[in-house]
Design an enzyme around this catalytic site. Structure first.
Site, mmCIF file in Angstrom:
data_model
loop_
_atom_site.group_PDB
_atom_site.id
_atom_site.type_symbol
_atom_site.label_atom_id
_atom_site.label_comp_id
_atom_site.label_asym_id
_atom_site.label_seq_id
_atom_site.Cartn_x
_atom_site.Cartn_y
_atom_site.Cartn_z
ATOM 1 N N GLU A 265 0.867 -1.181 0.000
ATOM 2 C CA GLU A 265 0.000 0.000 0.000
ATOM 3 C C GLU A 265 0.907 1.235 0.000
ATOM 4 O O GLU A 265 1.790 1.337 0.849
ATOM 5 C CB GLU A 265 -0.877 0.020 1.249
ATOM 6 N N ARG A 480 4.824 -13.579 9.632
ATOM 7 C CA ARG A 480 5.500 -12.287 9.513
ATOM 8 C C ARG A 480 6.878 -12.331 10.162
ATOM 9 O O ARG A 480 7.151 -13.156 11.024
ATOM 10 C CB ARG A 480 4.675 -11.197 10.207
ATOM 11 N N LYS A 490 2.778 1.774 10.695
ATOM 12 C CA LYS A 490 2.811 3.096 10.059
ATOM 13 C C LYS A 490 2.269 4.162 11.005
ATOM 14 O O LYS A 490 2.842 5.248 11.137
ATOM 15 C CB LYS A 490 1.975 3.075 8.776
#
Length: 769
Positions: A265, A480, A490
């Site tokens: 993204e 992950r 973020k």
């Protein structure tokens, strides 16, 4: 039920364990009852074992009755035949099955006579006769078994073993006492240290010199990936009447090529976890001769900025990977909208007016508009597109229940925000749940690799492609990669920037990729780190010092040596042997002088580290002190203190020394680094940004991550000195400052004032362990 299962040979404990597995016990019950109707209530243990294995290993229950029929008719008699049968039905998902082809594949009706077994074993023993006579019963009899079975695939294994034993006994006679002695172990030659295999790496997107590939680093499920066009062999993949035709078209377009994609993204900077995703997606494609797309998931214009698009591509290429194509979800907005209309027409989507707050969580109330007429939803969706609804007043929702129980995910929402690529053309934007699988389908992705948190979206991924009758890729989830002592969210990084805890996304104390580059981490080190972590289903949380160790390995080979002094102490050589500065040759890489030298000036005034001098030498102290000389590295000279000069406060500000050629003086206890005619520079020394391993864990840090900041995470040395050999260095050039660590030129450097970031120390700080 326990009696039913013990009746086929299961122990009572195994029967009870099976009952706790609802789906398995239901299938096994069906299989046993079907077999009993054909064979009677008493089933032998061999038949029971086949029934249990069929129920436990069958991926698609619709074929259970078909397979049980063959077991009950005694046409599938061995586990070898059953394995072939299970593989056949998995590879042929469409009905009806070709019975004749199935029976050929499973050895149904094949009769292996004792004479055939005898002849096959005789041929194998004849082939190995010399070795058998030499090694006798120490010979690997399994080799004989294996070769005989290869000739007679459907033969009974026990019968072959008996025949092998009989013919070996006939050839060798009974075992002697010598045969019963243990075979002496042959010591394996140990490789020299230089020959030991290094951990596999992906260097600059290419396979390194190490013998293992990235693919060989993968663990567990990753090694079981389907081949292109064989998506249906993946567990959980949904097969429809159109699946095989769509896969055939897919293969015609791709030519059987592996295709992956990295879909970030563009609303933030990539971090160390993304490095694993980049290495996996690009590396898996490369290891299989395929291609990888860089596709921006730009479906939320409120949070997207051009700087993120640029930085993401820069980081992918910095890690050494070139995308096959750079695409955007917005490239496909027209097609996605057309498919949304088709989804409504098929009765699989509807316009809903529930508020965002109402449909949040896992148990929202069902939509009262779920069953509204197709024509009405089509008209309302058109009104959404024309901007007749405000933000939050209407959404398009898909009719499905996801794996986590979430019902009817949103496909489109209203946003009156111009898009950076499509401008004001759209005021409705698709969601991730709607967009991602369809973009994968358009680009004919073969392996859609994503992290574990997207597992709950797998059902919607398959459902949507099949609801629209388009090619359906396979989604596979992996764990992950997280690091301790940091945050990568973020939202939290933005908070750190806003509060002034860090300068920006590329602050070298962060673990974003831009920050790691600025600090001086080589891309090869990050790729090596990802390869060492490997790709597993489980989440990996690693210590930062493991990444630092990878950096040291690479920088030791890449970073030329230089000398710098962080806390300068002036030293005047009173008997300097020349009227002007001498030139000293310093090897760029002391372990390999063939890689060249650089010159540094050696003047009567030099500067050493304050910590390299003491007025009184303690026991064990080996550096400069009155009465204790030291050597100056690379000069061939040893200096001895003659006079200590102090300021009014008593602080040592200068030393007067004499020098002696090292070949005529006694060898000193230590050699220290120095600079002469140096360049002034600023040096930034970094420590961990947070004090605790898990700054986001409220049990570990009750006050929140902002309360856990390390006040000593950055120390700036404003008046450091570095030797003049680095004068032409550019931002991101790397050096090993002798005895101090690895350093990288920071972009803040200006003419006349260079700035260096310490990447890592020369050795791991034991206090960090």
């Amino acid at each position: 039920a326990v009696g039913l299962f013990t009746g086929i040979g299961l122990s009572e404990a195994k029967a009870r364990e099976t009952l706790r597995n609802g789906p398995l016990s239901a299938l096994l019950r069906r299989a046993v009852l079907q077999a009993r109707s054909a064979l009677g209530p008493a089933l032998d243990k061999a038949t029971g074992t086949l029934l249990y294995n069929a129920a436990a290993r069958l991926k698609d229950p619709k074929h259970l009755g078909f397979l049980v029929g063959y077991i009950a008719r005694r046409e599938i008699l061995t586990d070898l035949q059953l394995s072939a049968a299970l593989e056949y039905v998995r590879s042929h998902p469409l009905e009806p099955l070709d019975v004749a082809d199935f029976e050929r594949a499973c050895g149904v009706g094949v009769c292996i006579t004792p004479e055939q077994i005898e002849e096959a074993v005789e041929a194998v023993i004849s082939k190995h006769r010399a070795e058998l006579l030499a090694e006798r019963y120490r010979f690997n009899m399994g080799l004989l078994m294996g070769e005989a079975r290869n000739q007679l695939r459907w033969a009974d294994g026990k019968t072959i073993k008996n025949e092998v034993d009989l013919q070996v006994l006939h050839l060798l006679g009974p075992k002697t006492e010598a045969d019963l002695e243990k075979k002496p172990k042959v010591a394996k030659a140990r490789p020299a240290p230089a020959e030991k295999q290094k951990v596999a790496v992906m260097e600059n997107g290419d396979m390194g010199a190490e013998p293992q590939s990235l693919l060989e680093q993968l663990r567990g499920e990753a090694l079981k990936f389907h081949k292109p066009g064989e998506n249906y062999k993946t567990e959980g993949y949904v097969v429809t009447p159109n699946t095989m035709a769509l896969l055939k078209q897919h293969l015609a377009i791709t030519g059987g090529q592996v295709r992956t994609r990295f879909p970030p993204e563009p609303n933030g900077i990539l971090h160390i976890g993304h490095a694993k995703a980049i290495n996996f997606n690009f590396g898996y494609a490369k290891a299989n001769g395929g291609v990888c797309f860089l596709r921006y998931d730009d479906t939320n214009p409120e949070k997207e900025e051009e700087k993120y698009f640029t930085a993401i591509r820069e980081m992918v290429e910095w890690l050494g990977y070139q995308p096959y194509a750079v695409t955007h979800a917005s490239d496909y907005f027209d097609q996605l909208y057309t498919w949304a209309l088709e989804l409504i027409r098929r009765g699989q989507a509807y316009v809903c007016h529930q508020k965002v707050e109402e449909i949040k969580g896992h148990n929202p109330p069902p939509s009262p508009w779920r069953d509204r007429p197709v024509e009405e939803s089509l008209l309302l969706f058109e009104d959404m597109r024309k901007g007749k609804f405000g933000e939050g007043e209407a959404t398009l929702r898909m009719k499905l229940v996801m794996e986590d129980g979430k019902m009817d995910p949103v496909a489109y929402r209203v946003k009156f925000t111009p898009h950076h690529r499509t401008g004001d053309k759209w005021c409705i934007y698709p969601t991730y749940d709607y967009t991602h699988c369809l973009c994968d389908s358009i680009e004919h992705i073969t392996h859609s690799l994503c992290t574990k948190e997207f597992q709950a979206r797998r059902s919607s991924y398959f459902w949507l492609c099949n609801a629209l009758d388009v090619y359906c890729p396979v989604q596979w989830e992996y764990g992950r990669l997280n690091l301790l002592y940091t945050v990568v969210s973020k939202r939290k990084i933005i908070r750190l920037v806003e509060t002034g805890a860090v300068r920006d996304w590329d602050d070298p104390r962060l673990f974003t990729l831009t920050a790691l580059r600025r600090r001086g981490f080589p891309p090869e080190a990050i790729n090596n780190f990802c390869a060492r972590v490997g790709v597993t289903v489980a989440q990996a949380t690693m210590e930062p010092h493991l990444l630092e160790a990878c950096a040291r390995e690479v920088l030791n080979e890449q970073a030329p040596r230089a000398m710098a002094v962080l806390e300068p102490l002036k030293v005047t050589i009173t008997n300097f042997p020349a009227l002007k500065a001498l030139e000293v040759l310093v090897p760029n890489f002391p372990a390999d002088e063939s890689r060249g030298f650089h010159k540094v000036p050696f003047h009567q005034t030099v500067y050493i580290e304050e910590t390299d001098f003491r007025e009184e030498a303690d026991k064990g102290y080996k550096r400069l002190a009155p009465g204790q000389p030291v050597g100056l590295r690379h000069t061939g000279y040893i200096i001895t203190v003659q006079n200590v000069i102090k300021d009014v406060s008593g602080r040592v500000i200068e030393l007067e020394v004499t020098c002696t050629k090292s070949d005529v003086a006694e060898k000193p206890k230590a050699f220290i680094h120095w600079v002469s005619v140096p360049l002034a520079c600023e040096v930034r020394l970094y420590e961990r940004l947070f004090l605790h391993k898990n700054p986001e864990d409220p049990s570990e840090v009750p006050g929140g991550f902002l309360s856990d900041l390390n006040p000593d995470s950055l120390r700036v040395v404003h008046n450091a000195l570095v030797d003049s050999s680095v004068h032409s260095a550019r931002p991101f050039d790397k050096f090993q400052f002798e005895r101090l660590g690895y350093f990288s030129v920071d972009p803040d450097s200006e003419q006349g004032k260079m700035v260096f970031n310490r990447t890592v120390t020369l050795k791991e700080d034991p206090g960090k362990a």
